[in-house]
Design an enzyme around this catalytic site. Sequence first.
Site, mmCIF file in Angstrom:
data_model
loop_
_atom_site.group_PDB
_atom_site.id
_atom_site.type_symbol
_atom_site.label_atom_id
_atom_site.label_comp_id
_atom_site.label_asym_id
_atom_site.label_seq_id
_atom_site.Cartn_x
_atom_site.Cartn_y
_atom_site.Cartn_z
ATOM 1 N N ASP A 83 57.226 51.258 82.700
ATOM 2 C CA ASP A 83 56.420 50.065 82.494
ATOM 3 C C ASP A 83 56.466 49.743 81.000
ATOM 4 O O ASP A 83 55.788 50.379 80.200
ATOM 5 C CB ASP A 83 54.990 50.324 82.973
ATOM 6 C CG ASP A 83 54.087 49.118 82.778
ATOM 7 O OD1 ASP A 83 54.461 48.209 82.011
ATOM 8 O OD2 ASP A 83 53.009 49.105 83.389
ATOM 9 N N LYS A 126 53.951 40.365 78.891
ATOM 10 C CA LYS A 126 53.496 40.071 77.525
ATOM 11 C C LYS A 126 54.564 39.343 76.694
ATOM 12 O O LYS A 126 54.750 38.158 76.885
ATOM 13 C CB LYS A 126 52.954 41.356 76.891
ATOM 14 C CG LYS A 126 51.760 41.868 77.728
ATOM 15 C CD LYS A 126 50.870 42.916 77.159
ATOM 16 C CE LYS A 126 49.621 43.044 78.010
ATOM 17 N NZ LYS A 126 49.379 44.302 78.641
ATOM 18 N N TYR A 145 48.294 52.466 82.228
ATOM 19 C CA TYR A 145 47.883 51.241 82.912
ATOM 20 C C TYR A 145 49.108 50.485 83.400
ATOM 21 O O TYR A 145 50.037 50.230 82.626
ATOM 22 C CB TYR A 145 47.079 50.350 81.961
ATOM 23 C CG TYR A 145 46.560 49.085 82.609
ATOM 24 C CD1 TYR A 145 45.655 49.142 83.673
ATOM 25 C CD2 TYR A 145 46.972 47.826 82.163
ATOM 26 C CE1 TYR A 145 45.180 47.989 84.271
ATOM 27 C CE2 TYR A 145 46.493 46.662 82.754
ATOM 28 C CZ TYR A 145 45.599 46.748 83.803
ATOM 29 O OH TYR A 145 45.126 45.596 84.398
HETATM 30 C C1 LIG Z 1 49.084 44.427 80.225
HETATM 31 C C2 LIG Z 1 49.783 45.482 80.998
HETATM 32 C C3 LIG Z 1 50.077 45.340 82.361
HETATM 33 C C4 LIG Z 1 49.534 44.197 83.189
HETATM 34 O O1 LIG Z 1 49.999 42.958 82.803
HETATM 35 P P1 LIG Z 1 49.112 41.656 83.205
HETATM 36 O O2 LIG Z 1 49.975 40.524 82.803
HETATM 37 O O3 LIG Z 1 47.841 41.781 82.421
HETATM 38 O O4 LIG Z 1 48.860 41.717 84.668
HETATM 39 C C5 LIG Z 1 50.867 46.290 82.968
HETATM 40 N N1 LIG Z 1 51.327 47.352 82.285
HETATM 41 C C6 LIG Z 1 51.049 47.537 80.981
HETATM 42 C C7 LIG Z 1 51.635 48.708 80.268
HETATM 43 C C8 LIG Z 1 50.250 46.622 80.308
HETATM 44 O O5 LIG Z 1 49.923 46.845 79.028
#
Ligand SMILES: *Cc1c(COP(=O)(O)O)cnc(C)c1O
Length: 429
Positions: A239, A267, A144
Site C-alpha cells: 500500500d 493521494k 492503515y
Molecule cells: C490515506 C490512505 C489510504 C486511504 O485512502 P483514501 O483515499 O483516504 O480512502 C489507504 N492507505 C494508506 C497507506 C493511506 O495513507
Amino acid sequence: MSHDASDRLYRRALEAIPGGVNSPVRAFNSVGGTPRFITRGEGATLVDADGNRYVDLVNSWGPLLFGHARREVLDAASAALGRGSSFGAPTEGEIVLAEAIIDAVPSIERVRLTNSGTEAGMSAVRLARGATGRDKLLKFVGHYHGHSDALLVAAGSGVASLGIPGSPGITQGAAQDTILVPWNDEEAVRAAVATHGDDLAAILAEPVPANMNLVPPAPGFLAFLRAQADACGAVLVFDEVISGFRLARGGAQQVHGVLPDITVLGKIVGGGFPLAAFGGRADLMDHLAPVGPVYQAGTLSGNPVAVAAGIANLGLLTDDVYDCLEGATRIIAEGFTAAFEAAGVTAQVIRHGTLAGVVFADEAPTRYEDVAGADHDAYARFFHAMLDRGVYLAPSGYEVIFTSMALEQPILDQILDAAHGAAQQMAAG
Ligand SMILES: *Cc1c(COP(=O)(O)O)cnc(C)c1O
C-alpha cells in the site's frame, strides 16, 4: 490568534455533519480545541475562516506534493472541466495517466483507476482473493489501508487517534479472515505463515508505514516479506498510498528494491483530486472484469478532471524534486531535534527520506505499541504551541509530517523558529 469564525462554523457543522467533519482525522478530538475551517490555500500556506495563515505540514494528508493551488495542476483540471465533468466512457487521458504510473512504479504493468485509496485497497484485496482462491489476509498492526471492513482491523491513523480498537459495524466474518502481526517482527510473520500459509490470499503492508506515525521497515524486512509471500503463494500487496510518488517517483519499492505483486496508490497520484489506483503484474490484473471474473467498477472512476490533475502532478516529478523535498524534510527534522534538545524535551524525530514524524518517547519506535505508548499529551501540547505560532501539523500523534515543494527557505526558517518557541513553551510546562 482569534478563531471565532472557526468556532462558529464548527458549532454549525456539528449540527449538520457527524462530529462536524467528513473524515475523522480532521477533528481535533485527540489534541483538543476547534478544528480550523479553511477558506483557501496558497503554496505552503493555509488560510482559515478568521484570516489566520498557517504553514501547512499536512498538505491534505499527502496529495499536495507541490503545495496548494499549484498552477500547472489547476490549469490542467480547469481545461478538462471546460470540456465536461464526466463521460462514463473511456478517454485518452486515462491511458496517459496509466502509462505515467506504469512508467514510474517499477512493479506495475497494468493499472486500474479508482476514486479513493480505500476503494483501491479493497479492490486489491478482492483481486488477490479472486486470483488465489484463498480467503485470508495477513496485515500488520497499525497499518492503515482505508476503511473497508477487512482492512479496518488494528488500523492506526484515525482509528488509533480516537482510541477505539476497530469499529462496530464490521462483522466477525469480515474481521476473522484478517490475521494481525506486529510490524518488523520476522518471527511473528513466520509463525503466521506456518499456520495460515495455505489460506493466505495476500500479505499487505505499507512498506514505509506512516499511519502509526513513521515506523520504517527494519533492514531486510521487506525482502523477507517478499520471500514469505513467494513461499506460501500469497500475493504481496504494498500500500503505497502515502509512499508512492513521495519517497521517490517509484515509491518505497524503488527505494528499497523490493517489488510487490500489487501496488495501491492514492493521494499524490490525483494531485488533490479524488483519484487512486491499484496496479501490478499484467497476468494478475487481467483477473479483473471485463477480462476476468473479478468484478470491480466505478461510475466516476478515471474522472477526466481528476485524471488531468493527476497527469499534470506526475508530470512535475523530476529527480531534483526529490532532492529538494528531502532537503526540506531534513532541515525540518534536524531543526526539530535541535529545538527539543535545547529545551530539554524528550522526543524522537524520525525521518525516512522525504517523510518525517515526531514521537514523544525515549526511543525511536519499531512497532505500533511503541507509538501507542508514547506521550500523546505532549504531542497535543506541541501541536497547539505550533498552531499558535502559525504552523499546521497533523492533529494527532499517529500521523506524520507531509512536506511540500512549496517550503522555501524563509518558510523553513519560520517553521524552525516556531519549533524552538514551542519546545521552550513545553519545557516551561
Ligand atoms: C490515506 C490512505 C489510504 C486511504 O485512502 P483514501 O483515499 O483516504 O480512502 C489507504 N492507505 C494508506 C497507506 C493511506 O495513507
